[in-house]
Design a protein around this motif. Structure first.
Motif, PDB file in Angstrom:
ATOM      1  N   SER A  67       0.810  -1.225   0.000  1.00 55.37           N
ATOM      2  CA  SER A  67       0.000   0.000   0.000  1.00 55.37           C
ATOM      3  C   SER A  67       0.835   1.263   0.000  1.00 55.37           C
ATOM      4  O   SER A  67       0.324   2.343  -0.235  1.00 55.37           O
ATOM      5  N   VAL A  68       2.136   1.184   0.298  1.00 51.38           N
ATOM      6  CA  VAL A  68       2.990   2.370   0.343  1.00 51.38           C
ATOM      7  C   VAL A  68       3.738   2.515  -0.975  1.00 51.38           C
ATOM      8  O   VAL A  68       4.607   1.714  -1.284  1.00 51.38           O
ATOM      9  N   PRO A  69       3.414   3.519  -1.778  1.00 47.82           N
ATOM     10  CA  PRO A  69       4.088   3.699  -3.070  1.00 47.82           C
ATOM     11  C   PRO A  69       5.548   4.086  -2.874  1.00 47.82           C
ATOM     12  O   PRO A  69       5.919   4.736  -1.906  1.00 47.82           O
ATOM     13  N   ALA A  73       7.272   6.011  -8.194  1.00 49.13           N
ATOM     14  CA  ALA A  73       5.899   6.135  -8.690  1.00 49.13           C
ATOM     15  C   ALA A  73       5.370   7.558  -8.585  1.00 49.13           C
ATOM     16  O   ALA A  73       4.201   7.812  -8.776  1.00 49.13           O
ATOM     17  N   GLN A  74       6.243   8.491  -8.304  1.00 54.81           N
ATOM     18  CA  GLN A  74       5.831   9.858  -7.993  1.00 54.81           C
ATOM     19  C   GLN A  74       4.962  10.489  -9.061  1.00 54.81           C
ATOM     20  O   GLN A  74       4.002  11.171  -8.762  1.00 54.81           O
ATOM     21  N   ASP A 151       2.041   9.899  -0.493  1.00 53.70           N
ATOM     22  CA  ASP A 151       1.628   9.715  -1.879  1.00 53.70           C
ATOM     23  C   ASP A 151       0.222   9.137  -1.908  1.00 53.70           C
ATOM     24  O   ASP A 151      -0.029   8.064  -1.335  1.00 53.70           O
ATOM     25  N   ILE A 152      -0.684   9.833  -2.569  1.00 53.45           N
ATOM     26  CA  ILE A 152      -2.072   9.380  -2.695  1.00 53.45           C
ATOM     27  C   ILE A 152      -2.317   8.979  -4.143  1.00 53.45           C
ATOM     28  O   ILE A 152      -2.099   9.780  -5.052  1.00 53.45           O
ATOM     29  N   PRO A 153      -2.777   7.729  -4.383  1.00 49.50           N
ATOM     30  CA  PRO A 153      -3.025   7.278  -5.755  1.00 49.50           C
ATOM     31  C   PRO A 153      -4.094   8.139  -6.428  1.00 49.50           C
ATOM     32  O   PRO A 153      -4.973   8.688  -5.767  1.00 49.50           O
ATOM     33  N   PRO A 154      -4.023   8.249  -7.751  1.00 49.54           N
ATOM     34  CA  PRO A 154      -4.996   9.080  -8.483  1.00 49.54           C
ATOM     35  C   PRO A 154      -6.433   8.680  -8.228  1.00 49.54           C
ATOM     36  O   PRO A 154      -7.313   9.549  -8.140  1.00 49.54           O
ATOM     37  N   GLU A 155      -6.700   7.375  -8.089  1.00 52.33           N
ATOM     38  CA  GLU A 155      -8.074   6.933  -7.891  1.00 52.33           C
ATOM     39  C   GLU A 155      -8.623   7.311  -6.513  1.00 52.33           C
ATOM     40  O   GLU A 155      -9.817   7.184  -6.263  1.00 52.33           O
ATOM     41  N   SER A 157      -7.835  10.475  -5.186  1.00 53.11           N
ATOM     42  CA  SER A 157      -7.468  11.889  -5.100  1.00 53.11           C
ATOM     43  C   SER A 157      -8.453  12.707  -4.280  1.00 53.11           C
ATOM     44  O   SER A 157      -8.107  13.784  -3.785  1.00 53.11           O
ATOM     45  N   GLU A 158      -9.682  12.207  -4.101  1.00 49.26           N
ATOM     46  CA  GLU A 158     -10.653  12.950  -3.298  1.00 49.26           C
ATOM     47  C   GLU A 158     -10.243  13.018  -1.832  1.00 49.26           C
ATOM     48  O   GLU A 158     -10.773  13.816  -1.049  1.00 49.26           O
ATOM     49  N   LEU A 159      -9.251  12.206  -1.445  1.00 54.11           N
ATOM     50  CA  LEU A 159      -8.794  12.203  -0.046  1.00 54.11           C
ATOM     51  C   LEU A 159      -7.732  13.270   0.213  1.00 54.11           C
ATOM     52  O   LEU A 159      -7.391  13.530   1.363  1.00 54.11           O
ATOM     53  N   ILE A 160      -7.210  13.882  -0.855  1.00 54.41           N
ATOM     54  CA  ILE A 160      -6.134  14.864  -0.684  1.00 54.41           C
ATOM     55  C   ILE A 160      -6.532  15.994   0.274  1.00 54.41           C
ATOM     56  O   ILE A 160      -5.735  16.384   1.132  1.00 54.41           O
ATOM     57  N   PRO A 161      -7.764  16.553   0.171  1.00 54.44           N
ATOM     58  CA  PRO A 161      -8.121  17.630   1.111  1.00 54.44           C
ATOM     59  C   PRO A 161      -8.124  17.200   2.569  1.00 54.44           C
ATOM     60  O   PRO A 161      -8.045  18.054   3.466  1.00 54.44           O
ATOM     61  N   LYS A 162      -8.215  15.891   2.821  1.00 48.63           N
ATOM     62  CA  LYS A 162      -8.237  15.417   4.206  1.00 48.63           C
ATOM     63  C   LYS A 162      -6.837  15.279   4.789  1.00 48.63           C
ATOM     64  O   LYS A 162      -6.673  15.255   6.009  1.00 48.63           O
ATOM     65  N   LEU A 163      -5.833  15.167   3.917  1.00 48.17           N
ATOM     66  CA  LEU A 163      -4.469  15.023   4.405  1.00 48.17           C
ATOM     67  C   LEU A 163      -3.869  16.421   4.530  1.00 48.17           C
ATOM     68  O   LEU A 163      -3.183  16.915   3.655  1.00 48.17           O
ATOM     69  N   THR A 164      -4.167  17.058   5.622  1.00 48.47           N
ATOM     70  CA  THR A 164      -3.807  18.463   5.831  1.00 48.47           C
ATOM     71  C   THR A 164      -2.609  18.610   6.758  1.00 48.47           C
ATOM     72  O   THR A 164      -2.216  17.670   7.472  1.00 48.47           O
ATOM     73  N   ALA A 165      -2.057  19.818   6.761  1.00 43.77           N
ATOM     74  CA  ALA A 165      -0.950  20.119   7.679  1.00 43.77           C
ATOM     75  C   ALA A 165      -1.405  20.002   9.123  1.00 43.77           C
ATOM     76  O   ALA A 165      -0.648  19.544   9.989  1.00 43.77           O
ATOM     77  N   ASP A 166      -2.646  20.402   9.412  1.00 43.38           N
ATOM     78  CA  ASP A 166      -3.167  20.284  10.782  1.00 43.38           C
ATOM     79  C   ASP A 166      -3.222  18.828  11.217  1.00 43.38           C
ATOM     80  O   ASP A 166      -2.898  18.503  12.369  1.00 43.38           O
TER      81      ASP A 166
END
Length: 844
Positions: A67-69, A73-74, A151-155, A157-166
């Motif tokens: 599960s860890v790219p 694969a960047q 690294d978040i897979p393209p499929e 990508s909707e999770l990107i906003p949840k992986l925040t600096a906070d």
């Protein structure tokens, strides 16, 4: 707990010992059923144990590995990098930490990376996308600088906003101290930070190329971008870590700076730290800076980090930099008591960028009975995402009010004979700062011989009640007693009577257009005809000039006087469609040949300055006649073509019509200096308009063909020509430039001059010139006088800035009665009437 990743993201497993072949096989016992039974039993137990170990220990780790790219694969992943720092309590800084190849650096960095790995592993969501952690540097304190990659897979990508600096910071603060105490090399970790960072700036000091460690001393040293002075490589990723002795600060100056003007792809990013944490960013810069506006930055302490990132396919020379150590006490010392009647003060090290984390206080005292006026001649405290209404970061505070951002005019008065001015800069993002002048004045006569604006600004009395907002707050246009022939607006402002019903809201409250002939339910054509509102955008040309269909999407294809005509004869009903960075024509002709009207150099706004900066008007040309020096101006419209005025050449002296008697100087700023950037060309051909009228100055336009092409540069660049449908509305601020006389009857200027003027309504223009203007002319200036072109400016350009930040030439300096006289504005050749003529003769 799930298996953690160790050893710099090598996905190492916990130590699990599988039973080997020798362990499974007991020594041979002959012909005894008991031994056979024992062997079988052991085999069964070993198999069960092996399965359980694989199921509970190995399998979860394999799933985590899958599960860890990996870094390779960047390109196909959404990569997020967070950078920051942490303080190690009870740890001692060692000089060896400066070298990433040293044993001390490796051991401590590996231990801290292991702590970060374990901390992230405690958060199932973060760990699912976790890639690695890297310790990039150490400094006194002991402070360790880190970055963490996900690294978040393209499929997903909707999770990107949840992986925040906070989210990352919360996890680090919650677990890093505990993991630090459990570590083999125990650490007490405090003050950990993390902020989102461009992944391209994430550098591993142990395996990165183009990473440099510099030691600053009092001696000035230099470094350069790769490839300088030639073009830098594509996809450059370079970093410079600069350290100075304790108690010092670092100054870096860039005598030459030329990076592609798109900070999203190419930039230099400078930090007041050894981390790319934006909380310690000093500035991010791109573009081309002139020698008069160099980039110069100062740190708050003895550390600085400089990143150079390029991704654009357009390659530039990059930069040449100088650095040295200065006293940190000097960098942080500013302010003081000012007791003179007049004086100056600036931000620290002005015009260099002021340092981060600085507080200054100036206490100005003048004799009792007098007051203080402070005028800022330069004011730049800009910071990304900061509202100038709040000024919650860097600011100047005067009379209880905070000021920030970039201001074109700022003049403030005191309430007494004392004024306290404070300046504050926080830990992130700095700027040029300010330069200010102060003077004491008599409150009974604050502006001797002038009008005193409510803002404290002094203007000429002739500018009061002239219909223009000269003070900036309309205070010069309030409480006016309107002269005969003026209209009194509902808000008390006076406007010339002939501005009424001209379809322009001159009053600001619409009162000058309210009592016009058209009813509320009617539309007024630009020629004054009133028609029902229903005629607008109905696909039919109801107004004689087609103004009812201007800017109507529904009228696509219908050609009016306001339509832009594409190369395929398609008509675009959009105001000023050409070169607005939006393709409207199907054949793209509205955005063709738009490499014009941009100023390659980046310039500061100088408050009230009339001397033009080097490269500020790169299309301006000086025309020299024989040995007479500068005679007329011109503008660059192509590499072999200049635009000027016919009257410069159509003199009774026939020698003025000979191309060989003229020399052109492009890129010039100072008439008396030999500037390397100036390109001198002869004239091959002079084309004046066949219908030019020497009596009326009608059709006052000329083309000059050069003997050899110009080489476009930062100081030599063409201006955009407007289409015949381009609209320059009344009141639009434009600029006229030239080396003409500074006053009527005076000598011509040595330095290129600039003046902001406004387009004057055609009706007004016709009235004040007593009907002398034709449809091929326009007026610009101020009816009150004071600002105008003058002798020697003839042939020069009048340019206006479009909404797309492109400069278009609106007119050519043609004629006028005197210079800057009241009610005698400058008259210019209207270029929109000559677009086809220019194309016919020059092919431009």
């Amino acid at each position: 707990m799930s298996t953690a990743m160790y050893n710099n993201c090598q996905n190492g497993n916990e130590n699990v010992t599988f039973l080997g072949k020798d362990s499974k096989m007991p020594s041979k016992q002959k012909r005894t059923g008991l031994v056979v039974g024992l062997v079988l039993g052991l085999l069964v137990l070993a198999a069960v144990a092996g399965f359980l170990i694989w199921w509970f220990a190995v399998r979860p780790n394999q799933l985590q590995q899958d599960s860890v790219p990996k870094m390779g694969a960047q390109r196909n992943l959404g990569t997020l990098v967070f950078s920051g720092e942490m303080t190690l309590v009870d740890a001692t800084y060692k000089p060896e930490y400066n070298d990433p190849k040293s044993l001390e650096f490796r051991e401590t960095a590996d231990a801290l990376q292991d702590i970060l790995n374990k901390t992230i592993a405690n958060d199932n969501f973060l760990f699912k996308y976790y890639n690695k952690s890297v310790i990039s540097a150490f400094s006194d304190g002991l402070i360790a600088y880190h970055w963490i990659r996900f690294d978040i897979p393209p499929e997903q990508s909707e999770l990107i906003p949840k992986l925040t600096a906070d989210r990352v910071l919360e996890t680090l603060r919650r677990g890093v101290r505990q993991e630090g105490k459990r570590s083999i090399q125990a650490f007490t970790i405090i003050n950990i930070t993390a902020s989102i960072t461009d992944p391209r700036m994430a550098r591993n000091p142990r395996d990165s190329e183009c990473l440099f460690r510099l030691d600053a001393t009092s001696t000035i040293q230099k470094f350069q971008s790769p490839g300088y002075p030639n073009e830098h490589p594509v996809q450059t990723r370079c970093q410079w870590q600069i350290r100075a002795p304790e108690g010092s600060a670092i100054m870096v100056k860039f005598p030459y700076f030329y990076v592609q003007d798109s900070c999203s792809t190419d930039y230099v990013f400078i930090f007041d730290s050894l981390s790319t944490d934006t909380a310690h960013a000093i500035t991010q810069n791109c573009g081309h800076r002139p020698p008069t506006n160099p980039l110069e930055v100062i740190s708050s302490g003895n550390l600085m980090l400089i990143n150079f990132i390029t991704d654009s396919t357009v390659q530039r020379p990059g930069f040449d930099a100088r650095y040295n150590a200065i006293s940190a006490i000097t960098a942080a010392t500013c302010g003081g008591v000012l007791n003179n009647l007049t004086g100056n003060f600036t931000t620290p090290f002005y015009p260099s960028f002021y340092p981060p984390m600085v507080d200054c206080t100036w206490n100005i005292n003048v004799p009792i009975g007098m007051k203080i006026r402070v005028k800022f001649t330069m004011f730049r405290l800009k910071e990304p995402g900061v509202s100038i209404r709040v000024c919650n970061k860097d600011y100047v505070q005067i009379n209880g009010t905070k000021y920030c951002g970039e201001r074109s005019a700022l003049t403030l008065n005191s309430n007494s004979n004392n004024m306290v001015i404070t300046f504050h800069s926080d830990s992130s993002y700095t700027d040029k700062g300010f330069s200010a002048q102060y003077n004491a004045y008599d409150p009974q006569n604050p502006c001797p011989g002038q009008f005193s604006c409510a803002t404290g600004f002094c203007i000429s009395k002739e500018l009061q009640c002239d219909g223009w907002n000269d003070c900036g707050d309309m205070s010069d246009e309030k409480k006016c007693k309107c002269e005969e022939g003026h209209f009194v607006c509902d808000n008390g402002i006076c406007k010339p009577m002939y501005w009424v019903c001209d379809q322009v809201n001159d009053c600001g409250d619409g009162s000058d257009e309210r009592q016009c002939s058209c009813q509320k339910n009617q539309f007024r054509c630009t020629d004054g005809t009133c028609l029902p509102n229903t005629v607008t955008c109905n696909g039919a040309r109801d107004c004689a000039d087609g103004s009812d269909e201007a800017s109507c999407k529904e009228s696509a294809g219908m050609c009016t006087d306001f339509s832009f005509k594409c190369g395929n004869d398609q008509c675009v009903n959009k105001l000023n469609a050409e070169c607005d960075k939006v393709t409207d024509c199907l054949d793209g002709s509205d955005e063709k040949d738009c490499d014009c009207g941009e100023r390659p150099y980046k310039h500061n706004r100088i408050v009230g300055g009339q001397n033009a900066d080097v490269g500020e008007w790169p299309w301006q040309v000086s025309l020299h006649f024989q040995t007479s020096g500068h005679v007329c101006g011109a503008s660059i419209i192509a590499n072999k073509w200049l635009l000027s005025a016919s009257h410069c050449f159509m003199s009774e002296d026939l020698s003025y019509r000979e191309p060989g008697n003229w020399m052109t100087y492009s890129g010039m700023n100072d008439q008396q200096k030999e500037e390397k950037s100036v390109q001198i060309r002869g004239v091959k051909n002079i084309i004046t308009h066949t219908d030019y009228n020497q009596m009326t100055y009608d059709n006052d336009i000329a083309l000059l063909e050069l003997t050899e092409p110009l080489v476009f540069s930062s100081t030599v660049h063409p201006v955009c020509l407007p289409s015949n449908s381009h609209v320059f509305p009344p009141g639009m601020p434009c600029w006229v430039t030239g080396w003409g006389a500074l006053r009527e009857g005076g000598n011509t200027a040595t330095l290129l001059q600039k003046a902001e003027v406004k387009i004057i309504n055609d009706t007004v223009c016709d009235t004040v010139t007593e009907g002398q203007v034709t449809s091929r002319m326009l007026c610009s200036g101020f009816l009150s006088g004071g600002v105008d072109a003058c002798q020697g400016d003839s042939g020069g350009p009048l340019v206006c800035l479009s909404e797309a930040n492109i400069w278009f030439q609106c007119g050519i300096v043609s004629w006028g009665e005197g210079c800057a006289r009241r009610n005698k504005p400058g008259v210019y050749t209207r270029l929109t009437k000559f677009r086809q003529w220019i194309r016919k003769h020059a092919g431009v």
